[in-house]
Design an enzyme around this catalytic site. Structure first.
Site, short mmCIF file in Angstrom:
data_model
loop_
_atom_site.label_atom_id
_atom_site.label_comp_id
_atom_site.label_asym_id
_atom_site.label_seq_id
_atom_site.Cartn_x
_atom_site.Cartn_y
_atom_site.Cartn_z
N LYS B 81 44.14 11.80 -21.63
CA LYS B 81 45.50 12.30 -21.44
C LYS B 81 46.16 12.50 -22.79
O LYS B 81 45.97 11.69 -23.71
CB LYS B 81 46.30 11.31 -20.59
CG LYS B 81 47.67 11.81 -20.17
CD LYS B 81 48.36 10.81 -19.24
CE LYS B 81 49.71 11.31 -18.78
NZ LYS B 81 50.39 10.35 -17.88
N SER B 156 52.27 12.23 -13.60
CA SER B 156 52.17 13.07 -14.77
C SER B 156 50.72 13.30 -15.25
O SER B 156 50.48 14.28 -15.96
CB SER B 156 52.99 12.48 -15.91
OG SER B 156 52.44 11.25 -16.34
N SER B 180 51.91 7.69 -12.18
CA SER B 180 51.36 8.84 -12.89
C SER B 180 49.83 8.91 -12.95
O SER B 180 49.29 9.94 -13.35
CB SER B 180 51.92 8.92 -14.31
OG SER B 180 53.20 9.51 -14.27
#
Lengths: 95, 488
Positions: B81, B156, B180
């Site tokens: 990420k 996210s 997330s």
């Protein structure tokens, strides 16, 4: 809880976030809606309840004071928008 | 090379690499080829690091050829990420503010993975600064759900979840502040774990809400999740909230029967407005756990669950407003050049560097912390946080795990919720109480509703990741939902 334009501008100043007029209007409405939703917390009796700042039960975490190499200044400064030799270049604070 | 290699689990890839039936370079090339083919439709990656990946793959092949004792992760392609610092690789947080930021150091999790000899294929798209539930807040582009390209992948960590689902990487790292990792894992039908707060070092994770943030794995199944957790968990003295608890071998807990295990189903999580098919899928999955031997109590109550949303959206933005104060255009990141003076430069840097949701949360947090409102909002939220934690503590006196849906709905349409922040916030209603209490939780595929993925969330007491993996693994031995992959 209705947040006025003036209040939005005051918070924006505290947060140092520039906003356009449209953003001020939109945030005034959106933040008011969100804050209204927070009213639900008033229903909860929190007498004698201590606050939780974080969920791990550690306290007073310390480290040994050991000298270690820092990152080289040129690597740190590689991301700097403005630099001068080994320094970050900033705008005048007092004018 | 066939595209079948893009369906490999870590376990399978490791076996092939070790048996020299496949080289890491071949494996990596298969993934890079897959990325080139699906990326124009899915958009899960901010940066593709193909040169680095092949270099790491060659190194892994050398280790294997030399007969070295390799890690289960050696030579296996992973996606990171884009809020986890990678030395020399752009780390943008999907924000204009950090669009050109190249970290001079690695996050602890990256150091640990590099020590295992992994292959990094790139950095994953996300909602800007991890604030969002759909990747629509990414300042760069929106990731599309590989199960239905007109829908969001969740967020996210939407890029991480979509990439694992479609085989752009064997596994990915995400971060979870209010859901997330778990919500996108649910939306993309992959396995995603948020470990206990403190279990995985946050050093090098770009801070959003420091008392809630936690890094975790997104994988194709629970057994792979255990392998990644083995590699990244553990104490780190560079993170002062890192837990000193010993780290077990998480693969040892994987079982196939759940006899003696006590499972509770908190009724407040089957919320009003929840999609009926989602509730049905989760109830069916829970019955399956009962058949595997677990005792199920359907009448558990956590009465303060409805207050968690407000607690979260006061605490997380408050912490964010403080953490994001560092973006002032001086040390790194975007800097507005044509300003009149220092204050003007700072305001305009933040005006043009941050997107709408980030500004909204900074404003909300600054308000909640400002003079006259601190007690009513921030302190009150911290007190209700204590009540929510205590409710979980009490439930875990009776149960080994609690089971809920991961999200109240299946993935929604791109654009559906962008203009209504409160509706967007509600998509995390089942996941954010877990961050408030600092608990571990895992989302695993539990079926489909209207052809779209449904995730089941398993929640445990602090440092009970083994229990969660045991339940998840047993369920995945008995079902095949986690093996289904989208066609693209």
């Amino acid at each position: 809880m209705k947040l006025s334009r003036e209040e939005v501008l005051h918070i924006a100043l505290l947060a140092r976030v520039g906003l356009t007029d449209t953003e001020v209007d939109r945030l005034s409405e959106q933040l008011s809606n969100i804050l209204e939703n927070f009213e639900i917390l008033k229903q909860v009796d929190t007498t004698d309840i201590p606050p939780t700042a974080q969920s791990i039960t550690l306290q007073n975490v310390t480290k040994n004071d050991e000298a270690k190499d820092s990152l080289p200044p040129n690597e740190i400064l590689a991301n700097a928008p403005r630099k001068d030799g080994e320094f970050f270049r900033v705008r005048a604070v007092l004018e | 090379m066939t595209t079948n290699h893009n369906q490999l689990t870590i376990h399978e890839a490791h076996r092939l690499l070790k048996a020299k039936e496949l080289s890491s370079v071949e494996l990596t090339n298969a993934y890079l080829e897959r990325i080139r083919r699906v990326e124009p439709e899915v958009h899960s990656m901010v940066t593709i690091t193909d040169e680095l990946a092949l270099k790491q793959a060659r190194k892994a092949d050398e280790l294997i050829a030399a007969g070295s004792n390799i890690s289960p992760l050696t030579g296996i392609p992973a996606l990171i990420k884009d809020n986890i610092c990678t030395k020399g690789i752009r780390t943008t947080c999907s924000s204009k503010m950090l669009e050109n930021f190249v970290p001079p150091y690695d996050a602890t999790v990256i150091e640990k993975l590099n020590a295992c000899g992994i292959v990094v294929v790139g950095k994953a798209n996300m909602d800007e600064f991890a604030m969002g539930s759909s990747t629509e807040n990414s300042a760069l582009f929106t990731t599309h759900n590989p199960w239905d390209l007109s829908r969001v992948p969740g967020g996210s960590s939407g890029g991480s979840a979509a990439a694992v689902a479609i085989g752009e990487a064997v596994y990915a790292l995400g971060s979870d502040t209010g859901g997330s990792i778990r919500q996108p894992a649910g939306f993309c039908s992959v396995t995603g774990m948020k470990p206990t707060y403190g279990r995985v070092s946050r050093y090098g994770l770009v801070a959003f809400a420091s008392s809630l943030d936690q890094i975790g794995p997104l994988t194709q199944n629970a057994a792979d999740c255990a392998l990644v957790l083995n590699a990244i968990a553990g104490y780190d003295n560079r993170d002062s909230t890192s837990a000193p608890h010993p780290t077990p071998d998480y693969t040892e807990c994987l079982a196939t029967d759940l006899k003696g295990l006590r499972i509770g189903v908190p009724r407040e999580y089957f919320v009003e407005g929840m999609q009926a098919e989602v509730a049905t899928a989760i109830r069916t999955a829970i019955n399956e756990l009962g058949e595997l031997g677990a005792g199920v109590d359907w009448e558990v109550s956590l009465p303060h669950t409805p207050h968690a949303l407000a607690v979260y959206y006061i605490i997380a933005p408050s912490e964010a407003s403080a953490n994001l104060a560092r973006y002032d255009g001086v040390k790194y990141g975007f800097s507005y050049k044509d300003a009149e003076n220092m204050w003007d430069a700072m305001q305009k840097t933040r005006q043009y560097g941050f997107g709408a949701e980030v500004k909204r949360r900074i404003m909300l947090g600054t308000y909640a912390l400002s003079a006259g409102y601190y007690d009513a909002y921030y302190l009150k939220a911290q007190k209700v946080r204590t009540i929510i934690r205590r409710e979980f503590d009490q439930a875990f006196e009776k149960f080994d795990a609690l089971i809920t849906p991961t999200s109240p709905t299946v993935p929604f349409k791109i654009g559906e919720k962008v203009d209504d922040p409160l509706q967007m916030y509600l998509s995390d209603v089942c996941t954010l109480p877990i961050n408030i209490a600092g608990l571990p939780a895992i989302s695993i595929p539990a079926g489909f509703a209207d052809g779209l993925p449904v995730g089941m969330q398993i929640i445990g007491k602090p440092f009970s990741e083994e229990t969660l993996l045991k339940i998840a693994h047993a369920y995945q031995q008995a079902t095949a939902w986690h093996k289904m992959r989208p066609n693209l």
